[in-house]
Design an enzyme around this catalytic site. Sequence first.
Site, PDB file in Angstrom:
ATOM      1  N   ILE A   6       0.847  -1.186   0.000  1.00 59.04           N
ATOM      2  CA  ILE A   6       0.000   0.000   0.000  1.00 59.04           C
ATOM      3  C   ILE A   6       0.882   1.235   0.000  1.00 59.04           C
ATOM      4  CG2 ILE A   6      -2.043  -1.063   1.022  1.00 59.04           C
ATOM      5  CD1 ILE A   6      -1.126  -0.209   3.764  1.00 59.04           C
ATOM      6  N   ASP A   7       0.306   2.347  -0.427  1.00 56.27           N
ATOM      7  CA  ASP A   7       1.036   3.615  -0.466  1.00 56.27           C
ATOM      8  C   ASP A   7       1.427   4.064   0.933  1.00 56.27           C
ATOM      9  OD1 ASP A   7       0.533   3.708  -3.194  1.00 56.27           O
ATOM     10  OD2 ASP A   7      -1.135   5.119  -3.011  1.00 56.27           O
ATOM     11  N   LYS A   8       2.474   4.854   0.992  1.00 52.85           N
ATOM     12  CA  LYS A   8       2.845   5.514   2.237  1.00 52.85           C
ATOM     13  C   LYS A   8       1.633   6.334   2.685  1.00 52.85           C
ATOM     14  CE  LYS A   8       5.953   8.959   4.075  1.00 52.85           C
ATOM     15  NZ  LYS A   8       6.846  10.045   3.764  1.00 52.85           N
TER      16      LYS A   8
END
Length: 166
Positions: A6-8
């Site tokens: 998942i994205d930061k």
Amino acid sequence: GIVHRIDKDTSGLLIVALSPVSFVKLSEMIRERRIDRTYTALVRGHMDSPSGVIDAPIGRNPYKRTRQAVVQKGRPARTRYTVIEEFENHSLLTITLETGRTHQIRVHMQAIGHSIVGDKTYGVRSPTFSLTRQFLHASKLEFSHPMTDEVVLVTSDLPKDLQDEL
């Protein structure tokens, strides 16, 4: 290795393979779109429809090379959404990915004028919320176990910082 990332500044579920064989099989399942990935997001405004599909290609932003954008010659990308609840100026959505492009949910929501609340890259700042990150949570994963073929369904409730904003 990490198979589903998942994205930061996004919370929620990951898939981590514990063996090389599992890694190869799970990676193949991601590529073949055999892993259902569901997110919960709070976006700006109200959607035109209670559910819908955003089908728009994504590629590198030609003006800001560190970002992605909907671009004509991008890679195919499809995102489905369903409205869970509407608030005065925002909507809580369930979002599922049919493809898995970099920043796909964030780019698609921004492209249709409903950026993710708290998204510093693709959204706009708002004094209405006290979030220090985006309101995007990987809430459900469903797939067949790579070794036993049993259905694996895992869920994750919204973390406290996101719950506090509703």
